[in-house]
Design a protein around this motif. Structure first.
Motif, PDB file in Angstrom:
ATOM      1  N   VAL A 173     -27.940  11.335  43.729  1.00  0.00           N
ATOM      2  CA  VAL A 173     -26.903  11.010  44.717  1.00  0.00           C
ATOM      3  C   VAL A 173     -27.373   9.895  45.647  1.00  0.00           C
ATOM      4  O   VAL A 173     -26.621   8.961  45.961  1.00  0.00           O
ATOM      5  N   THR A 174     -28.632   9.969  46.086  1.00  0.00           N
ATOM      6  CA  THR A 174     -29.165   8.941  46.988  1.00  0.00           C
ATOM      7  C   THR A 174     -29.210   7.583  46.314  1.00  0.00           C
ATOM      8  O   THR A 174     -28.791   6.564  46.894  1.00  0.00           O
ATOM      9  N   VAL A 175     -29.717   7.529  45.082  1.00  0.00           N
ATOM     10  CA  VAL A 175     -29.819   6.257  44.361  1.00  0.00           C
ATOM     11  C   VAL A 175     -28.436   5.702  44.047  1.00  0.00           C
ATOM     12  O   VAL A 175     -28.201   4.489  44.134  1.00  0.00           O
ATOM     13  N   ALA A 176     -27.492   6.564  43.683  1.00  0.00           N
ATOM     14  CA  ALA A 176     -26.130   6.096  43.394  1.00  0.00           C
ATOM     15  C   ALA A 176     -25.497   5.475  44.635  1.00  0.00           C
ATOM     16  O   ALA A 176     -24.857   4.407  44.558  1.00  0.00           O
ATOM     17  N   THR A 177     -25.676   6.113  45.786  1.00  0.00           N
ATOM     18  CA  THR A 177     -25.112   5.568  47.028  1.00  0.00           C
ATOM     19  C   THR A 177     -25.764   4.235  47.387  1.00  0.00           C
ATOM     20  O   THR A 177     -25.069   3.257  47.706  1.00  0.00           O
ATOM     21  N   ALA A 178     -27.094   4.189  47.327  1.00  0.00           N
ATOM     22  CA  ALA A 178     -27.797   2.951  47.662  1.00  0.00           C
ATOM     23  C   ALA A 178     -27.466   1.829  46.678  1.00  0.00           C
ATOM     24  O   ALA A 178     -27.348   0.664  47.075  1.00  0.00           O
ATOM     25  N   SER A 179     -27.300   2.162  45.407  1.00  0.00           N
ATOM     26  CA  SER A 179     -27.009   1.136  44.394  1.00  0.00           C
ATOM     27  C   SER A 179     -25.634   0.521  44.613  1.00  0.00           C
ATOM     28  O   SER A 179     -25.470  -0.708  44.507  1.00  0.00           O
ATOM     29  N   LEU A 180     -24.639   1.333  44.909  1.00  0.00           N
ATOM     30  CA  LEU A 180     -23.299   0.796  45.155  1.00  0.00           C
ATOM     31  C   LEU A 180     -23.276  -0.110  46.382  1.00  0.00           C
ATOM     32  O   LEU A 180     -22.591  -1.139  46.398  1.00  0.00           O
ATOM     33  N   ILE A 181     -24.034   0.258  47.403  1.00  0.00           N
ATOM     34  CA  ILE A 181     -24.117  -0.594  48.592  1.00  0.00           C
ATOM     35  C   ILE A 181     -24.889  -1.872  48.282  1.00  0.00           C
ATOM     36  O   ILE A 181     -24.545  -2.956  48.765  1.00  0.00           O
ATOM     37  N   PHE A 182     -25.911  -1.759  47.449  1.00  0.00           N
ATOM     38  CA  PHE A 182     -26.711  -2.935  47.085  1.00  0.00           C
ATOM     39  C   PHE A 182     -25.885  -3.955  46.311  1.00  0.00           C
ATOM     40  O   PHE A 182     -26.110  -5.166  46.407  1.00  0.00           O
ATOM     41  N   LEU A 183     -24.910  -3.488  45.534  1.00  0.00           N
ATOM     42  CA  LEU A 183     -24.088  -4.386  44.732  1.00  0.00           C
ATOM     43  C   LEU A 183     -23.079  -5.169  45.564  1.00  0.00           C
ATOM     44  O   LEU A 183     -22.424  -6.077  45.038  1.00  0.00           O
ATOM     45  N   GLU A 184     -22.910  -4.849  46.846  1.00  0.00           N
ATOM     46  CA  GLU A 184     -21.878  -5.529  47.641  1.00  0.00           C
ATOM     47  C   GLU A 184     -22.128  -7.031  47.835  1.00  0.00           C
ATOM     48  O   GLU A 184     -21.107  -7.748  47.860  1.00  0.00           O
ATOM     49  N   PRO A 185     -23.230  -7.612  48.115  1.00  0.00           N
ATOM     50  CA  PRO A 185     -24.534  -6.985  48.332  1.00  0.00           C
ATOM     51  C   PRO A 185     -24.804  -6.755  49.832  1.00  0.00           C
ATOM     52  O   PRO A 185     -24.419  -7.553  50.661  1.00  0.00           O
ATOM     53  N   ASP A 186     -25.487  -5.658  50.116  1.00  0.00           N
ATOM     54  CA  ASP A 186     -25.902  -5.321  51.465  1.00  0.00           C
ATOM     55  C   ASP A 186     -27.237  -4.594  51.373  1.00  0.00           C
ATOM     56  O   ASP A 186     -27.293  -3.363  51.384  1.00  0.00           O
ATOM     57  N   MET A 187     -28.298  -5.359  51.275  1.00  0.00           N
ATOM     58  CA  MET A 187     -29.607  -4.770  51.047  1.00  0.00           C
ATOM     59  C   MET A 187     -30.099  -4.001  52.264  1.00  0.00           C
ATOM     60  O   MET A 187     -30.804  -3.001  52.135  1.00  0.00           O
ATOM     61  N   GLY A 188     -29.724  -4.434  53.454  1.00  0.00           N
ATOM     62  CA  GLY A 188     -30.179  -3.752  54.658  1.00  0.00           C
ATOM     63  C   GLY A 188     -29.665  -2.323  54.743  1.00  0.00           C
ATOM     64  O   GLY A 188     -30.423  -1.382  54.967  1.00  0.00           O
ATOM     65  N   THR A 189     -28.347  -2.146  54.549  1.00  0.00           N
ATOM     66  CA  THR A 189     -27.780  -0.802  54.582  1.00  0.00           C
ATOM     67  C   THR A 189     -28.265   0.029  53.408  1.00  0.00           C
ATOM     68  O   THR A 189     -28.484   1.241  53.545  1.00  0.00           O
TER      69      THR A 189
END
Length: 466
Positions: A150-166
């Motif tokens: 769940v953590t990796v899925a949430t971080a990956s979707l945010i990373f694809l925006e891209p928004d590496m900080g969040t």
């Protein structure tokens, strides 16, 4: 001694109000020049921040008086909704794109950033998940892997925006929750070490991210790319001990690209100096102290995990932002909680503070022991749910019996000890985390008579006869 409910933590409440007020004033001071350049009123950004702050304070006050246990029921649903919104924002034509990123939903006048909602939803879900799985908390397959997924899925979707900080904030908050949940540290440490080369590879995939590393190591050799960092450091140095005064910053006048956002701390220090920076950090320290104190005195495991997760999230965001502005870490784009401009971020922070205040209304007078924070489940029920074992007829018969209908049984001290010893050996033979919970001597005697061989039941020993 447990209290049903009492007054919330007013130190935390007023610390949050102080940070919100400081943020609105600083946003006004930092954004006057850029607002006038764009043909708007000098107070445009400050008024919007004031409106969002008012909505957030009202929401925080309302949530304070809502029992936080209600979030236990809806944590999984909120997590699903958050993941859906994160997926929705990536679809062209639906997600709003600006400055090379697609992070927002809604019309141009009112944007909603789903990543901020997902961060709070992840904390709620992990607190719910680690509370529900407390009896099998050391299981890698049933606890660690689902939580990481769940953590990796949430971080990956945010990373694809891209928004590496969040995305980094989500991953760091997830690891904090893993650490304090009681999971064995070895697999968590191995996972953390294994993620370092993956993180480095993701940074090198995009040129603008790799250039941030070059700027971090050699900022003055790349002034064209490091102008934001250099301008921020110049403003901090110019502030001195007492600062230049309110609305007297020079760096906001064209040197910092968006002074009211990530680098607002540089404007604040330039205007209020070292003493102002110390006062601001002291308020943050007060917030962190009260958050961890609420977690320590929470009456149940869910409240404790939730308080630590929310406080840890604020620490991560504040530390990464301040470290980036002061050249301790590369620039990541993470806002300063309660201070940086951003309606969704401010409302979500105030909502999280409201949950903390709700937990503070049900804290105990004395800090509970670690085992008192763990919910107790019947191991037989857990086994049937997870391994689908057949129902034990003896266990089913015991559940149907009511202790009130059983005649009183007199036991001497040696027989009672034998019953306890029998349960302990059964526990060791099964190798389970616990046995069925026995709360009274009558129930213990009843179970003892039905489980021991016939030659050891009541009446077979002269010492047991009444």
């Amino acid at each position: 001694m447990q209290k049903q409910s009492h007054q919330p933590d007013f130190l935390l409440y007023f610390a949050v109000l102080a940070l919100t007020a400081i943020g609105i004033v600083t946003v006004y001071s930092a954004s006057t020049v850029i607002a006038l350049e764009q043909g708007m009123s000098a107070a445009h950004f400050a008024l919007r921040q004031l409106i969002f702050g008012g909505i957030g304070v009202v929401l925080m006050t309302v949530v304070t008086f809502i029992p936080y246990q209600i979030f236990y029921r809806y944590a999984a649903k909120l997590m699903i909704i958050s993941l859906f919104l994160l997926f929705l924002v990536l679809i062209p034509g639906i997600g709003h794109r600006a400055d090379g990123s697609r992070r927002w939903l809604g019309p141009a006048s009112l944007h909603i950033q789903p990543s901020e909602l997902a961060l709070i939803a992840l904390i709620l879900y992990l607190a719910f998940f680690f509370t529900k799985k407390v009896t099998i908390i050391h299981s890698t397959m049933r606890v660690l892997r689902p939580a990481l997924l769940v953590t990796v899925a949430t971080a990956s979707l945010i990373f694809l925006e891209p928004d590496m900080g969040t995305a980094f904030t989500v991953a760091a908050t997830g690891f904090i929750m893993l650490f304090i949940s009681g999971i064995r540290l070895k697999p968590v440490i191995i996972t953390f070490i294994a993620s370092i080369p993956v993180l480095y590879g993701l940074i090198e995939m995009a040129k603008y991210r790799s250039s941030r590393l070059e700027v971090y190591f050699h900022p003055f050799q790349h002034p064209a790319h490091a102008y934001q960092l250099i301008s921020g450091l110049t403003g901090i140095a110019r502030g001195g001990l007492i600062g230049t005064g309110f609305d007297a910053s020079i760096e906001k006048a064209g040197y910092l690209p968006i002074p009211q956002a990530d680098f607002i701390f540089a404007v604040f220090v330039e205007e209020w100096g070292l003493l102002g920076a110390i006062a601001l950090l002291a308020i943050f320290a007060l917030l962190v102290w009260r958050g961890f104190r609420i977690a320590r005195f929470a009456k149940d495991r869910f409240g404790s995990l939730l308080a630590v997760g929310i406080t840890g999230m604020m620490i991560v965001q504040a530390f990464v932002n301040l470290a980036a502005v002061t050249w301790l870490l590369p620039i990541t784009g993470i806002p300063l909680p309660f201070i940086s401009y951003g309606g969704t971020s401010l409302i979500m922070m105030l909502l999280a503070s409201g949950i903390l205040l709700s937990i503070s209304r049900q804290t105990l007078d004395v800090a509970p022991e670690a085992d008192e924070l763990a919910d107790v489940y019947d191991v037989s029920e857990v086994l049937r749910e997870r391994k689908r074992l057949p129902i034990d007829p003896m266990y089913q018969q015991q559940k149907k019996k009511k202790p009130a209908t059983v005649a009183p049984i007199k036991r001497n001290k040696s027989t009672a000890k034998s019953a306890i010893h029998y349960e302990k050996t059964r526990k060791n033979r099964d190798g389970r985390a616990s046995t069925m919970q026995v709360t009274t001597w009558r129930e213990r005697s009843m179970r003892y008579d039905n489980r021991l061989p016939n030659n050891r039941k009541q009446g077979s020993n002269k010492n047991d006869r009444t």
